[in-house]
Design a protein around this motif. Structure first.
Motif, PDB file in Angstrom:
ATOM      1  N   SER A 609       0.834  -1.192   0.000  1.00 13.87           N
ATOM      2  CA  SER A 609       0.000   0.000   0.000  1.00 13.87           C
ATOM      3  C   SER A 609       0.865   1.237   0.000  1.00 13.87           C
ATOM      4  CB  SER A 609      -0.919  -0.020   1.213  1.00 13.87           C
ATOM      5  OG  SER A 609      -0.166  -0.249   2.369  1.00 13.87           O
ATOM      6  N   HIS A 610       0.216   2.371  -0.033  1.00  8.48           N
ATOM      7  CA  HIS A 610       0.927   3.653  -0.109  1.00  8.48           C
ATOM      8  C   HIS A 610       1.817   3.856   1.106  1.00  8.48           C
ATOM      9  CE1 HIS A 610       1.358   8.100  -0.118  1.00  8.48           C
ATOM     10  NE2 HIS A 610       1.393   7.902  -1.422  1.00  8.48           N
ATOM     11  N   VAL A 611       2.785   4.703   0.971  1.00  9.15           N
ATOM     12  CA  VAL A 611       3.762   4.928   2.025  1.00  9.15           C
ATOM     13  C   VAL A 611       3.122   5.362   3.329  1.00  9.15           C
ATOM     14  CG1 VAL A 611       4.162   7.323   1.376  1.00  9.15           C
ATOM     15  CG2 VAL A 611       5.955   6.059   2.519  1.00  9.15           C
ATOM     16  N   GLU A 612       1.976   5.983   3.265  1.00  5.70           N
ATOM     17  CA  GLU A 612       1.364   6.483   4.477  1.00  5.70           C
ATOM     18  C   GLU A 612       0.404   5.489   5.110  1.00  5.70           C
ATOM     19  OE1 GLU A 612       2.101   9.170   5.994  1.00  5.70           O
ATOM     20  OE2 GLU A 612       3.536   9.805   4.501  1.00  5.70           O
ATOM     21  N   TYR A 650       9.043  10.595  -6.624  1.00  4.52           N
ATOM     22  CA  TYR A 650      10.051  11.129  -5.705  1.00  4.52           C
ATOM     23  C   TYR A 650      10.087  10.326  -4.412  1.00  4.52           C
ATOM     24  CZ  TYR A 650       7.428  13.358  -1.925  1.00  4.52           C
ATOM     25  OH  TYR A 650       6.697  13.591  -0.809  1.00  4.52           O
ATOM     26  N   GLU A 651       8.917   9.781  -3.991  1.00 11.55           N
ATOM     27  CA  GLU A 651       8.891   8.984  -2.773  1.00 11.55           C
ATOM     28  C   GLU A 651       9.693   7.694  -2.943  1.00 11.55           C
ATOM     29  OE1 GLU A 651       4.741   8.513  -2.166  1.00 11.55           O
ATOM     30  OE2 GLU A 651       4.601  10.206  -0.776  1.00 11.55           O
ATOM     31  N   LYS A 652       9.551   7.070  -4.128  1.00 13.95           N
ATOM     32  CA  LYS A 652      10.296   5.841  -4.367  1.00 13.95           C
ATOM     33  C   LYS A 652      11.796   6.112  -4.368  1.00 13.95           C
ATOM     34  CE  LYS A 652      10.682   2.020  -7.644  1.00 13.95           C
ATOM     35  NZ  LYS A 652      10.118   1.396  -8.864  1.00 13.95           N
ATOM     36  N   TRP A 653      12.199   7.189  -5.012  1.00  6.66           N
ATOM     37  CA  TRP A 653      13.633   7.500  -5.037  1.00  6.66           C
ATOM     38  C   TRP A 653      14.148   7.905  -3.660  1.00  6.66           C
ATOM     39  CZ3 TRP A 653      16.397   5.634  -8.648  1.00  6.66           C
ATOM     40  CH2 TRP A 653      15.888   5.485  -9.931  1.00  6.66           C
ATOM     41  N   MET A 654      13.311   8.557  -2.870  1.00  7.17           N
ATOM     42  CA  MET A 654      13.732   8.899  -1.512  1.00  7.17           C
ATOM     43  C   MET A 654      13.922   7.648  -0.664  1.00  7.17           C
ATOM     44  SD  MET A 654      14.439  11.986  -0.940  1.00  7.17           S
ATOM     45  CE  MET A 654      14.506  11.806   0.839  1.00  7.17           C
ATOM     46  N   VAL A 655      13.034   6.659  -0.850  1.00  8.08           N
ATOM     47  CA  VAL A 655      13.197   5.399  -0.133  1.00  8.08           C
ATOM     48  C   VAL A 655      14.505   4.732  -0.531  1.00  8.08           C
ATOM     49  CG1 VAL A 655      12.265   3.085   0.154  1.00  8.08           C
ATOM     50  CG2 VAL A 655      10.730   5.046   0.201  1.00  8.08           C
TER      51      VAL A 655
END
Length: 919
Positions: A609-612, A650-655
């Motif tokens: 699921s989503h990061v949140e 951007y969230e995937k790259w930040m992870v």
């Protein structure tokens, strides 16, 4: 035999306490003590040795000096007097050292280098133990034989001004005294003025024999600003003028009495490069010691370079100088240059008294004292001394008498040196056998507790201890016989004293039986786990819930750290262990993220699921391939495999980048503060920032850090807390500017330096306000049980209040440590713990690891010297024990405390979110 969980836990606690007590008894051995002399009954002095002739010198020699003034400057390390600072700021003292009637020494102190143990060493000549570090906070009366007690018994009138520790150690010993508080380190002016204001009157009076002055200002400046502060020079110049005043007064008095006086300038301990003390660095151990008297007149061209001696040597020297018995527990030797101007017979008499005292101390504390080389040298010296006395009484003034006297003197000096070394080594000798027995008991109980947790937490809350099985009984008897035989061998072969060997055979046998029973119980528990196939199971209730690679790393890392504490070198450099562990943890997280992102399993991957989406109940984060494919397996607690495919760009790259960002932050923090023992002296970014030439750069860094702290903390605070946080951080900068650490943009220098009490209290008000708001929300959440948001906000506001307090107490160059701590917590919360859905146990251990690492990132170490005492007096204008201790403890352990409070806030918020989600 079945035991309830409560009974089992109580038994384990009792055994743990016994094991720890036995270990500490071996780690802190009984110090070297003399039983021959008590406070009420003094032993008569040893008669002068003779060989066939009767000596007429059976009493103590008369005093060498009429008056003695001891000027003790707290924190006076040797280079403050003998180095460039001494030449620049202490010209009169430098003249006395180079050309005057004086003898100079570099006195080496022993651990611990804190004030009260060092005063005991100076006055008793003994070596205090580490237990005196605790007593330093509230010193009890000193009952050991010491110079002050001997002087009072001899009718000497003693006056004291300065550190009130002396008044506590020697109650009712001073005919006049004025004590000052030593712990209020923010005061470095009045604390010395309260001593100096008595000098003019006292020096004109003749109703005293010993005057002791203890100046604290130099040490306080070191704690607040460090040894490189410009205030150090001003304080040294002040001390030099006071020394000149005292010396001039003593010289004028000598012209009337024609009897020499003695002025002693010394320090109790040194000062580290950060301004603290308590550890074993050269800067903390080496102190200046100068003996000044007209009896030490030197010839033109006589160059006397400072000699290295032990700090304990001063007690014997003062006793001889005042005509007193040497303290019975003294391990020091007479500073011979102070008596080398006396006749040969007096020199040998002084050396003989010192040697007799040390040899008696050796006999009472070392069973095999006759084999000690120092004792043999002493007996040889005494025989030669007797021959010299016989020749001397025959009025033989030939060259033979002179040569024999020189030989006896050399022999005595060698014997004193060897005896002192043997006694000092005896103090530092650990009782290894007692320590080993205590350690085995503690480890056995810990292992039994860990193996019994699944049974203790079961519904029955009972556990089976197989004490009566035949196999257990046979193994128990074998172990008991082996340990008993080992005990007999150790106790009969050792030459040094051992506490455990000194116990009765019945008591020792009981301890051996206990160790044997515990070992058999641990073995039985391990055998049962292997037989049931639960040894490799992460959750015993679900045997197929296997350990992930991250779980294995956390277990091995934590266990390895505990085992590393068995070596002193690993304790001294413990920061290296934590740096290695968090770096390895980041690489393991990187491996976990990349494997989850780029590798595909044979079965269809389940989309995460989503990061949140948040936190999931404790379970393994990443399972092996076979377990992933069987998602419907019964008795399986699973979070499901995670995937990063559904995250936004951007969230995937930040992870993907987050482990490397954390590694970079940790590497930058390592270069900010050098810590430990081996490399603590090497320059670091913190030293560069705290130098007076880079105050502008430090000001910019501090201001930027405070802005970032606000940006990272305010996102989950209420509006009221946001305003309080902003004003509080502004007050932090104003406080640092007030005390001269940083500059305002319109301020060119820091001439107007104050104590910053008003500014600090301004921040304290906002800290208490934020903590009060958070506590109110927590109490409110208990009333409104369904509202999880209020509890989450309350915990975060308490956390933000602690962050504001840490920002106030941290030195300006350490504010980036706080920024990086908040930044790493934010990164791991949003891009590691939530997407990978780690369980509570893994997150708890990660918080513990990072909390320990940030303890060392602050510049702390396992040395007492790294404790920043000045933080305990931020906002205080007088000494208040409870607030000072709390602030000092919080400033020291701010890293672990902040990470622990963040853990509570994070787990609470995720659990509340999970409960509040519709089913």
């Amino acid at each position: 035999m079945r035991l309830g969980s409560g009974t089992f836990a109580a038994c384990c606690v009792v055994i743990e306490v016994l094991g720890v007590a036995l270990f500490l008894r071996g780690f802190f051995p009984t110090p070297v003590r003399s039983s021959a002399r008590t406070e009420h009954q003094a032993e008569p002095p040893a008669p002068e040795p003779s060989a066939g002739a009767s000596s007429n010198w059976t009493k103590l020699p008369p005093p060498l000096f009429r008056k003695v003034v001891i000027m003790l400057i707290d924190g006076l390390r040797d280079d403050f007097v003998f180095g460039s600072k001494g030449v620049k700021f202490m010209p009169y003292t430098t003249y006395l050292v180079e050309k005057g009637a004086s003898h100079s020494f570099v006195a080496e102190a022993k651990l611990p280098t804190v004030t009260m143990p060092r005063i005991k060493a100076l006055m008793t000549g003994s070596l205090p133990g580490f237990i005196d570090v605790v007593r330093n906070l509230n010193s009890p009366a000193l009952l050991e034989d010491n110079v002050i007690t001997q002087a009072k018994a001899a009718g000497k009138r003693i006056i004291f001004y300065g550190d009130e520790t002396w008044v506590k150690l020697f109650p009712r010993h001073f005919v006049e005294y004025d004590g000052t508080t030593s712990f209020f380190v923010s005061d470095y002016t009045e604390v010395d003025d309260n001593v100096t204001r008595h000098l003019d009157k006292v020096l004109k009076r003749g109703d005293w024999d010993v005057l002791i002055l203890h100046y604290l200002g130099l040490d306080h400046i070191g704690h607040v600003s460090g040894p490189s502060s410009p205030l150090i020079g001003h304080k040294l110049r002040e001390m030099d003028s006071i020394l000149m005043k005292i010396h001039t007064s003593l010289l004028s008095e000598e012209r009337e009495t024609l009897v020499p006086n003695l002025l002693v300038l010394c320090g109790d301990h040194g000062m580290s490069e950060t301004g603290g003390h308590g550890a074993s660095s050269v800067e903390e151990l080496n102190t200046a010691l100068i003996l000044i008297s007209s009896a030490f007149e030197r010839k033109p061209g006589d160059i006397r370079r400072p000699k290295h001696v032990q700090q304990t040597d001063l007690a014997a020297t003062l006793a001889i100088g005042l005509g007193l018995p040497i303290p019975g527990n003294s391990v020091g030797s007479l500073l011979f240059p102070t008596v080398e101007g006396r006749p040969v017979r007096e020199q040998l008499r002084f050396l003989h008294l010192n040697a007799v005292q040390l040899s008696k101390l050796l006999q009472e504390n070392v069973p095999s004292y006759t084999k000690e080389p120092g004792f043999e040298q002493f007996k040889m010296s005494e025989r030669l001394h007797g021959n010299w006395i016989r020749l001397y009484l025959e009025e033989n003034n030939s060259e033979v008498l002179f040569n024999l006297g020189a030989k006896v003197r050399r022999q005595y000096l060698d014997a004193l040196r060897t005896l002192s070394l043997s006694l000092s080594r005896q103090v530092a000798q650990y009782d290894i056998y007692s320590m080993l027995v205590g350690t085995v008991m503690v480890l056995e109980v810990l292992a039994l507790l860990l193996l019994s947790i699944p049974q203790a937490l079961s519904s029955e809350a009972e556990l089976e201890v197989p004490l009566w099985s035949p196999v257990f009984s046979l193994l128990f008897y074998l172990m008991f016989l082996v340990l008993s035989a080992l005990h007999v061998i150790v106790c009969t072969s050792t030459e040094s004293s051992c506490y455990f060997c000194g116990l009765s055979w019945l008591t020792a046998g009981g301890v051996m039986a206990l160790i044997s029973a515990l070992l058999c119980a641990v073995g039985s528990a391990l055998a049962k786990m292997f037989a049931d196939g639960k040894f490799l199971s992460k959750n015993p209730a679900h045997p197929k819930a296997r350990w992930s690679e991250l779980d294995v790393l956390i277990l091995l890392g934590t266990t390895g750290h505990v085992l590393s504490l068995g070596a002193s070198s690993f304790i001294e450099e413990e920061h290296q262990t934590w740096y290695f562990l968090i770096n390895t943890l980041c690489l393991a997280l990187c491996h976990e993220i990349y494997r989850n992102c780029f590798l595909r399993d044979d079965c269809e991957p389940q989309q995460c699921s989503h990061v949140e989406e948040g936190f999931v109940s404790p379970a393994p984060a990443l399972q092996d391939r076979s377990i992933r494919c069987n998602m419907l397996e019964p008795h399986r607690v699973s979070k499901g495999p995670t995937s990063l495919d559904t995250l936004r760009g951007y969230e995937k790259w930040m992870v993907l980048a987050s482990p490397w960002v954390i590694l970079t932050c940790c590497r930058l923090l390592r270069s900010l503060n050098q810590t430990g023992v081996q490399w603590a002296h090497r320059p670091d970014l913190g030293h560069w920032l705290t130098s007076s030439d880079h105050k502008a750069e430090l000001s910019v860094l501090a201001a930027l850090s405070l802005i970032l702290i606000f940006a990272l903390v305010q996102r989950r605070c209420s509006l009221t807390s946001k305003v309080a946080m902003a004003l509080g951080l502004l007050g932090v900068y104003c406080y640092r500017a007030a005390i001269g650490n940083v500059l305002f943009p319109w301020q060119r220098d820091s001439k107007d330096i104050s104590k910053g009490v008003i500014e600090a209290r301004f921040v304290h008000v906002f800290v208490l306000g934020i903590l009060f708001t958070g506590t109110k929300d927590l109490l409110k959440s208990q009333v409104i049980a369904a509202d999880f948001t209020i509890k989450t906000v309350g915990l975060w506001e308490i956390y933000s209040g602690l962050v504001l307090l840490a920002a106030l107490l941290f030195r300006p160059h350490n504010l980036p440590v706080l920024v990086f701590s908040l930044f790493i917590q934010t990164i791991m919360t949003k891009f590691i713990w939530k997407p990978l859905r780690h369980d509570a146990a893994e997150i708890t251990i990660m918080h513990y690891w990072f909390g320990q690492a940030f303890f060392y990132f602050q510049g702390n170490s396992n040395s007492i010297a790294t404790v920043d005492v000045s933080a305990g007096f931020v906002g205080l204008d007088t000494y208040m024990e409870v607030p000072a201790m709390f602030l000092t403890a919080f400033a020291t352990f701010a890293g672990p405390v902040l990470w622990a409070s963040h853990l509570v806030s994070f787990l609470s918020s995720e659990t509340s979110r999970h409960k509040g989600r519709p089913k």
